[in-house]
Motif scaffolding. Structure first.
Motif, PDB file in Angstrom:
ATOM      1  N   ASN A 251     -12.915  -4.340 -28.565  1.00 28.31           N
ATOM      2  CA  ASN A 251     -13.220  -3.844 -29.563  1.00 28.31           C
ATOM      3  C   ASN A 251     -13.030  -5.128 -30.686  1.00 28.31           C
ATOM      4  N   PRO A 252     -14.129  -6.010 -31.534  1.00 28.80           N
ATOM      5  CA  PRO A 252     -13.355  -7.519 -31.854  1.00 28.80           C
ATOM      6  C   PRO A 252     -13.763  -6.328 -33.236  1.00 28.80           C
ATOM      7  N   ASN A 253     -14.076  -5.692 -34.062  1.00 29.23           N
ATOM      8  CA  ASN A 253     -14.010  -5.922 -35.255  1.00 29.23           C
ATOM      9  C   ASN A 253     -12.929  -4.664 -35.633  1.00 29.23           C
ATOM     10  N   LYS A 254     -11.788  -5.110 -36.309  1.00 28.71           N
ATOM     11  CA  LYS A 254     -10.541  -5.315 -37.002  1.00 28.71           C
ATOM     12  C   LYS A 254     -10.184  -4.064 -38.041  1.00 28.71           C
ATOM     13  N   LEU A 255     -10.084  -3.103 -38.633  1.00 22.40           N
ATOM     14  CA  LEU A 255     -10.541  -2.948 -40.448  1.00 22.40           C
ATOM     15  C   LEU A 255      -9.075  -1.827 -40.171  1.00 22.40           C
ATOM     16  N   GLY A 312     -13.910  -9.563 -38.410  1.00 21.99           N
ATOM     17  CA  GLY A 312     -14.475  -9.507 -37.536  1.00 21.99           C
ATOM     18  C   GLY A 312     -16.436  -9.741 -38.228  1.00 21.99           C
ATOM     19  N   ASP A 313     -17.234  -8.854 -37.727  1.00 24.17           N
ATOM     20  CA  ASP A 313     -18.475  -9.394 -38.073  1.00 24.17           C
ATOM     21  C   ASP A 313     -19.553  -7.936 -38.946  1.00 24.17           C
ATOM     22  N   ASP A 314     -19.862  -8.691 -40.141  1.00 23.88           N
ATOM     23  CA  ASP A 314     -20.349  -7.313 -40.988  1.00 23.88           C
ATOM     24  C   ASP A 314     -20.822  -5.910 -40.291  1.00 23.88           C
ATOM     25  N   MET A 315     -20.559  -4.959 -40.822  1.00 18.89           N
ATOM     26  CA  MET A 315     -21.259  -3.656 -40.293  1.00 18.89           C
ATOM     27  C   MET A 315     -21.396  -2.607 -40.668  1.00 18.89           C
ATOM     28  N   GLU A 316     -21.690  -1.894 -40.159  1.00 14.04           N
ATOM     29  CA  GLU A 316     -22.357  -0.539 -41.037  1.00 14.04           C
ATOM     30  C   GLU A 316     -22.367   0.171 -39.791  1.00 14.04           C
ATOM     31  N   MET A 340     -13.420  -0.937 -34.345  1.00 15.48           N
ATOM     32  CA  MET A 340     -14.512  -0.643 -33.405  1.00 15.48           C
ATOM     33  C   MET A 340     -15.786  -2.256 -32.954  1.00 15.48           C
ATOM     34  N   SER A 341     -16.713  -1.625 -31.752  1.00 15.63           N
ATOM     35  CA  SER A 341     -17.082  -2.927 -31.416  1.00 15.63           C
ATOM     36  C   SER A 341     -19.007  -2.730 -31.489  1.00 15.63           C
ATOM     37  N   LEU A 342     -19.456  -1.608 -31.441  1.00 19.04           N
ATOM     38  CA  LEU A 342     -20.644  -1.474 -32.350  1.00 19.04           C
ATOM     39  C   LEU A 342     -21.406  -0.349 -32.815  1.00 19.04           C
ATOM     40  N   PRO A 343     -22.274  -0.225 -33.457  1.00 22.33           N
ATOM     41  CA  PRO A 343     -22.055   1.049 -34.368  1.00 22.33           C
ATOM     42  C   PRO A 343     -22.564   2.404 -33.318  1.00 22.33           C
ATOM     43  N   GLY A 347     -14.986   4.533 -32.238  1.00 23.58           N
ATOM     44  CA  GLY A 347     -14.188   3.935 -33.060  1.00 23.58           C
ATOM     45  C   GLY A 347     -12.724   4.899 -32.369  1.00 23.58           C
ATOM     46  N   ILE A 348     -11.650   2.913 -32.715  1.00 20.85           N
ATOM     47  CA  ILE A 348     -10.765   3.730 -32.558  1.00 20.85           C
ATOM     48  C   ILE A 348      -9.965   3.308 -33.621  1.00 20.85           C
TER      49      ILE A 348
END
Length: 372
Positions: A251-255, A312-316, A340-343, A347-348
């Motif tokens: 999960n490369p995208n971390k908020l 991470g990358d911008d995502m929706e 998150m990884s992909l839309p 999500g964790i």
């Protein structure tokens, strides 16, 4: 058969046991409490055939006997008494007479032998856990279990014991919660699925409890013993789905965000979401999180912006706001992280602080398709 007992002490114990009794029972005997008197020990039991709970009370007596007393009638009577000793005497005409300071009350009773016997556990394994830890594990997971009668295994909580840790898992295929304790272990590996009703009872009794709970379990039943209470219940039969397979590893995208602020925004914005899909949209770019929802049928829409820490990358990504609300509400930490990884991948959600040593909580929420 005669005994004397404090009214408030008896009421307190019976209210705990009363939670077992269903509102409508197929067997009339199950509407009763079983009173088994042995000298100065009174064992009171309640059952719905699946779950049986009993409690041992200290009373003043030198007789023995076993009778079944109508539960609702007895509870309604006891609730009205101020604290005082009550004398229970079994009369010959099939009634039990209760004498208080101001009066006498007679209830018809049934023969105790008609009451279903509780199950004895053969070849049981055993483990011990602190009451408060068990109550926390239940309350952290039970909300995520399903209500689908067609998939009974998902309607309970999965207990997984091993010499390394204890794991509790609940899922309804849309959301999943995995709660682990590394500071509590079992002597051997075991897995079983506990139904919701006994867990809710245990959660209510054990919250904040300092006493140890002994859990005995075999293939079909589990028994929880603590203080003066014993609860035996039938386990849910079946194999629990392989939950580890659905938890995404990369999960490369971390908020990272303040939990109460995020919870408040999601709750507010979700009021404007579609009433059937409950869809809310999270749009993350840089250090800004944009939460929006729209109900096209009624032209309702809402949008909020929050600052957050994001790598991470911008995502929706779209989520069902009901599930997100339940999870954020159940956590107690100040900050949470959403990975998150992909839309179209789950999500964790994990708390960042506020956990005990050895305590791990992982919450997983499935996304919904965004209709652009």
């Amino acid at each position: 058969m005669k005994f004397i007992v404090s009214s408030s002490y008896l009421l307190k114990q019976l209210q705990v046991l009363g939670g077992v009794i269903n509102n409508s029972n197929t067997l009339p005997i199950l509407d009763n409490f079983l009173f088994e008197l042995n000298q100065n020990q009174l064992t009171v039991s309640a059952s719905d055939l699946e779950t049986t709970m009993s409690s041992v009370l200290e009373v003043d007596s030198d007789s023995e006997g076993s009778i079944a007393v109508p539960a609702k009638l007895l509870l309604d009577t006891l609730k009205t008494f101020p604290e005082q000793p009550l004398t229970f005497v079994v009369e010959n005409n099939n009634t039990i007479e209760i004498s208080s300071n101001h009066g006498k009350y007679a209830l018809a009773y049934a023969d105790g032998a008609e009451f279903p016997n509780s199950v004895e556990l053969a070849d049981a394994s055993s483990t011990t856990i602190l009451g408060d830890i068990l109550a926390t594990a239940i309350s952290k997971t039970i909300f995520a279990s399903g209500n689908d009668d067609l998939r009974p295994v998902m309607s309970g909580v999965f207990f997984q014991f091993s010499p390394e840790n204890l794991t509790f898992v609940a899922t309804d295929a849309h959301k999943l919660v995995k709660y682990q304790r590394h500071d509590v272990t079992a002597s051997q590996v075991a897995e079983f699925i506990m139904p919701k009703k006994p867990l809710n009872l245990l959660k209510g009794i054990l919250a904040g409890s300092e006493s140890d709970v002994t859990i005995d379990y075999n293939e079909s039943n589990a028994k929880f013993t603590f203080d003066n209470i014993e609860l035996v219940c039938r386990l849910i039969d079946g194999k629990y789905p392989n939950y580890e397979a659905v938890i995404p590893k990369e999960n490369p995208n971390k908020l990272t965000i303040d939990r109460s602020q995020f919870f408040g925004s999601v709750r507010r914005v979700s009021i404007f979401s579609n009433k059937t899909t409950h869809q809310i949209r999270l749009k993350i770019a840089g250090a800004e999180l944009n939460i929006s929802a729209e109900d096209v049928d009624y032209s309702n829409k809402a949008e909020e912006r929050l600052t957050c820490d994001y790598q991470g990358d911008d995502m929706e990504i779209g989520f069902n706001s009901r599930f997100l609300n339940e999870m954020l509400n159940n956590l107690t930490s100040d900050n949470v992280s959403l990975e998150m990884s992909l839309p179209n991948r789950a999500g964790i959600l994990t708390p960042i602080d506020g956990l005990d040593e050895g305590e791990h909580v992982t919450m997983l929420v499935m996304p919904v398709m965004l209709n652009n």
